[in-house]
Design a protein around this motif. Sequence first.
Motif, PDB file in Angstrom:
ATOM      1  N   GLY A 167       0.819  -1.203   0.000  1.00  0.00           N
ATOM      2  CA  GLY A 167       0.000   0.000   0.000  1.00  0.00           C
ATOM      3  C   GLY A 167       0.849   1.247   0.000  1.00  0.00           C
ATOM      4  N   SER A 168       0.182   2.342  -0.235  1.00  0.00           N
ATOM      5  CA  SER A 168       0.834   3.637  -0.196  1.00  0.00           C
ATOM      6  C   SER A 168      -0.228   4.683   0.123  1.00  0.00           C
ATOM      7  CB  SER A 168       1.535   3.926  -1.528  1.00  0.00           C
ATOM      8  OG  SER A 168       2.375   5.067  -1.411  1.00  0.00           O
ATOM      9  N   ASP A 169       0.198   5.920   0.220  1.00  0.00           N
ATOM     10  CA  ASP A 169      -0.648   6.977   0.763  1.00  0.00           C
ATOM     11  C   ASP A 169      -1.903   7.277  -0.045  1.00  0.00           C
ATOM     12  OD1 ASP A 169       0.856   7.762   3.158  1.00  0.00           O
ATOM     13  OD2 ASP A 169       2.423   8.289   1.731  1.00  0.00           O
ATOM     14  N   HIS A 170      -1.944   6.942  -1.313  1.00  0.00           N
ATOM     15  CA  HIS A 170      -3.168   7.166  -2.097  1.00  0.00           C
ATOM     16  C   HIS A 170      -4.361   6.420  -1.500  1.00  0.00           C
ATOM     17  CE1 HIS A 170      -1.780   3.320  -3.541  1.00  0.00           C
ATOM     18  NE2 HIS A 170      -2.882   3.161  -4.273  1.00  0.00           N
ATOM     19  N   GLN A 171      -4.081   5.279  -0.850  1.00  0.00           N
ATOM     20  CA  GLN A 171      -5.160   4.467  -0.287  1.00  0.00           C
ATOM     21  C   GLN A 171      -5.883   5.185   0.852  1.00  0.00           C
ATOM     22  OE1 GLN A 171      -2.994   0.788   0.404  1.00  0.00           O
ATOM     23  NE2 GLN A 171      -3.794  -0.042  -1.521  1.00  0.00           N
ATOM     24  N   SER A 172      -5.187   6.056   1.585  1.00  0.00           N
ATOM     25  CA  SER A 172      -5.843   6.820   2.646  1.00  0.00           C
ATOM     26  C   SER A 172      -6.962   7.679   2.076  1.00  0.00           C
ATOM     27  CB  SER A 172      -4.825   7.720   3.359  1.00  0.00           C
ATOM     28  OG  SER A 172      -3.841   6.959   4.002  1.00  0.00           O
ATOM     29  N   PHE A 173      -6.746   8.207   0.883  1.00  0.00           N
ATOM     30  CA  PHE A 173      -7.737   9.064   0.239  1.00  0.00           C
ATOM     31  C   PHE A 173      -8.829   8.238  -0.438  1.00  0.00           C
ATOM     32  CE2 PHE A 173      -4.020  11.598   0.881  1.00  0.00           C
ATOM     33  CZ  PHE A 173      -4.544  12.802   1.327  1.00  0.00           C
ATOM     34  N   GLN A 174      -8.455   7.147  -1.081  1.00  0.00           N
ATOM     35  CA  GLN A 174      -9.455   6.284  -1.703  1.00  0.00           C
ATOM     36  C   GLN A 174     -10.456   5.770  -0.672  1.00  0.00           C
ATOM     37  OE1 GLN A 174      -7.005   3.302  -3.588  1.00  0.00           O
ATOM     38  NE2 GLN A 174      -6.801   4.495  -5.476  1.00  0.00           N
ATOM     39  N   GLN A 175      -9.968   5.435   0.522  1.00  0.00           N
ATOM     40  CA  GLN A 175     -10.848   4.913   1.560  1.00  0.00           C
ATOM     41  C   GLN A 175     -11.865   5.949   2.047  1.00  0.00           C
ATOM     42  OE1 GLN A 175      -7.927   3.457   4.351  1.00  0.00           O
ATOM     43  NE2 GLN A 175      -7.608   1.582   3.189  1.00  0.00           N
ATOM     44  N   LYS A 176     -11.618   7.224   1.773  1.00  0.00           N
ATOM     45  CA  LYS A 176     -12.556   8.291   2.138  1.00  0.00           C
ATOM     46  C   LYS A 176     -13.368   8.762   0.931  1.00  0.00           C
ATOM     47  CE  LYS A 176     -11.660   8.458   6.447  1.00  0.00           C
ATOM     48  NZ  LYS A 176     -12.692   7.967   7.369  1.00  0.00           N
ATOM     49  N   GLY A 177     -13.229   8.076  -0.199  1.00  0.00           N
ATOM     50  CA  GLY A 177     -14.020   8.396  -1.375  1.00  0.00           C
ATOM     51  C   GLY A 177     -13.421   9.435  -2.299  1.00  0.00           C
ATOM     52  N   PHE A 178     -12.167   9.833  -2.057  1.00  0.00           N
ATOM     53  CA  PHE A 178     -11.497  10.785  -2.944  1.00  0.00           C
ATOM     54  C   PHE A 178     -10.827  10.021  -4.090  1.00  0.00           C
ATOM     55  CE2 PHE A 178     -11.115  12.911   1.305  1.00  0.00           C
ATOM     56  CZ  PHE A 178     -11.961  13.982   1.046  1.00  0.00           C
ATOM     57  N   LYS A 179     -10.764  10.650  -5.265  1.00  0.00           N
ATOM     58  CA  LYS A 179     -10.080  10.041  -6.410  1.00  0.00           C
ATOM     59  C   LYS A 179      -8.573  10.181  -6.203  1.00  0.00           C
ATOM     60  CE  LYS A 179     -13.790  10.683  -9.747  1.00  0.00           C
ATOM     61  NZ  LYS A 179     -14.762  10.385  -8.748  1.00  0.00           N
ATOM     62  N   ALA A 180      -7.879   9.051  -6.249  1.00  0.00           N
ATOM     63  CA  ALA A 180      -6.443   9.062  -5.963  1.00  0.00           C
ATOM     64  C   ALA A 180      -5.742   7.960  -6.738  1.00  0.00           C
ATOM     65  CB  ALA A 180      -6.202   8.877  -4.463  1.00  0.00           C
ATOM     66  N   ILE A 181      -4.522   8.255  -7.174  1.00  0.00           N
ATOM     67  CA  ILE A 181      -3.695   7.262  -7.861  1.00  0.00           C
ATOM     68  C   ILE A 181      -2.300   7.250  -7.255  1.00  0.00           C
ATOM     69  CG2 ILE A 181      -4.955   7.434 -10.039  1.00  0.00           C
ATOM     70  CD1 ILE A 181      -2.441   9.057 -11.074  1.00  0.00           C
ATOM     71  N   LEU A 182      -1.598   6.190  -7.563  1.00  0.00           N
ATOM     72  CA  LEU A 182      -0.199   6.020  -7.171  1.00  0.00           C
ATOM     73  C   LEU A 182       0.624   5.798  -8.419  1.00  0.00           C
ATOM     74  CD1 LEU A 182       2.217   5.268  -5.260  1.00  0.00           C
ATOM     75  CD2 LEU A 182       1.335   2.919  -5.337  1.00  0.00           C
ATOM     76  N   SER A 183       1.702   6.553  -8.559  1.00  0.00           N
ATOM     77  CA  SER A 183       2.703   6.293  -9.585  1.00  0.00           C
ATOM     78  C   SER A 183       3.881   5.631  -8.885  1.00  0.00           C
ATOM     79  CB  SER A 183       3.126   7.599 -10.257  1.00  0.00           C
ATOM     80  OG  SER A 183       4.118   7.340 -11.230  1.00  0.00           O
ATOM     81  N   ILE A 184       4.269   4.445  -9.354  1.00  0.00           N
ATOM     82  CA  ILE A 184       5.311   3.654  -8.693  1.00  0.00           C
ATOM     83  C   ILE A 184       6.055   2.833  -9.749  1.00  0.00           C
ATOM     84  CG2 ILE A 184       3.755   1.704  -8.216  1.00  0.00           C
ATOM     85  CD1 ILE A 184       5.184   1.476  -5.427  1.00  0.00           C
ATOM     86  N   GLU A 185       7.273   2.438  -9.422  1.00  0.00           N
ATOM     87  CA  GLU A 185       8.042   1.621 -10.368  1.00  0.00           C
ATOM     88  C   GLU A 185       7.299   0.332 -10.688  1.00  0.00           C
ATOM     89  OE1 GLU A 185      11.033  -0.333  -7.023  1.00  0.00           O
ATOM     90  OE2 GLU A 185      11.437   1.633  -7.881  1.00  0.00           O
ATOM     91  N   ASP A 186       7.605  -0.219 -11.843  1.00  0.00           N
ATOM     92  CA  ASP A 186       6.983  -1.438 -12.324  1.00  0.00           C
ATOM     93  C   ASP A 186       7.157  -2.558 -11.304  1.00  0.00           C
ATOM     94  OD1 ASP A 186       6.060  -3.602 -13.780  1.00  0.00           O
ATOM     95  OD2 ASP A 186       7.542  -3.428 -15.380  1.00  0.00           O
ATOM     96  N   ASN A 187       6.057  -3.170 -10.911  1.00  0.00           N
ATOM     97  CA  ASN A 187       6.109  -4.245  -9.912  1.00  0.00           C
ATOM     98  C   ASN A 187       6.927  -5.442 -10.383  1.00  0.00           C
ATOM     99  OD1 ASN A 187       5.259  -5.189  -7.294  1.00  0.00           O
ATOM    100  ND2 ASN A 187       3.962  -6.652  -8.369  1.00  0.00           N
ATOM    101  N   ASN A 188       7.062  -5.616 -11.709  1.00  0.00           N
ATOM    102  CA  ASN A 188       7.877  -6.723 -12.248  1.00  0.00           C
ATOM    103  C   ASN A 188       9.360  -6.388 -12.249  1.00  0.00           C
ATOM    104  OD1 ASN A 188       5.637  -8.365 -12.815  1.00  0.00           O
ATOM    105  ND2 ASN A 188       5.240  -7.205 -14.685  1.00  0.00           N
ATOM    106  N   ASP A 189       9.701  -5.165 -11.853  1.00  0.00           N
ATOM    107  CA  ASP A 189      11.102  -4.708 -11.805  1.00  0.00           C
ATOM    108  C   ASP A 189      11.290  -3.938 -10.498  1.00  0.00           C
ATOM    109  OD1 ASP A 189      13.711  -4.127 -12.592  1.00  0.00           O
ATOM    110  OD2 ASP A 189      13.104  -2.341 -13.703  1.00  0.00           O
ATOM    111  N   PHE A 190      10.910  -4.587  -9.413  1.00  0.00           N
ATOM    112  CA  PHE A 190      10.807  -3.937  -8.109  1.00  0.00           C
ATOM    113  C   PHE A 190      12.137  -3.968  -7.376  1.00  0.00           C
ATOM    114  CE2 PHE A 190       9.139  -3.558  -3.742  1.00  0.00           C
ATOM    115  CZ  PHE A 190       8.248  -2.493  -3.926  1.00  0.00           C
ATOM    116  N   THR A 191      12.485  -2.829  -6.752  1.00  0.00           N
ATOM    117  CA  THR A 191      13.702  -2.803  -5.953  1.00  0.00           C
ATOM    118  C   THR A 191      13.368  -2.615  -4.482  1.00  0.00           C
ATOM    119  OG1 THR A 191      15.791  -1.678  -5.564  1.00  0.00           O
ATOM    120  CG2 THR A 191      14.027  -0.328  -6.351  1.00  0.00           C
TER     121      THR A 191
END
Length: 191
Positions: A167-191
Amino acid sequence: IFERFEDFGLDVWYQNINSTIVNVLGKRTGNKFPNQYVIICAHYDDMPSGSTAPGADDNASGTAAVIEAARLMSGLNLPYTILFAAWDEEERGLYGSKAYADSAYVHGDSIIAVLNFDMIAYDGNNDGGLDINTDPASMPLAVEFKQVVNLYQPSLVPQITTSLNGGSDHQSFQQKGFKAILSIEDNNDFT
């Protein structure tokens, strides 16, 4: 972070949640819709799981993106209010963003979009892959963000995902009904 936001002429303050959780916030008030907010954010804390701290990617990279966005947008007259946020204690449980999202929800704030950046510096296989994590309610925001990435950063290959381990901080907003996204490195190339 506070000083850089000040240098860019933002209204800056600390949101002190308790003795250990302190968010750093900078606001540029919109000239047409000052009560509608776009939040550009990242967490600045780092909690090592071992003897070394992975803070350069997780999440100095996201924090640097927020600071750079604040610099680039500091001289612009924008219709919406932009809140640049550096959250604290994401690593311990999204505590900083949750406190802000809870408060915004209680106050009835009009947050129209949350763009969260976390672990954006690593591309070990040089394929340009980046994940845009979202939920169904925020899918239009994710699609628009993908279009913007394709237009302005054609070397990147954005892909929209709806599942994220951890998880990441966008989920705090999604859980309250706000539109939120996360930009993160490719999960198939995770460091």
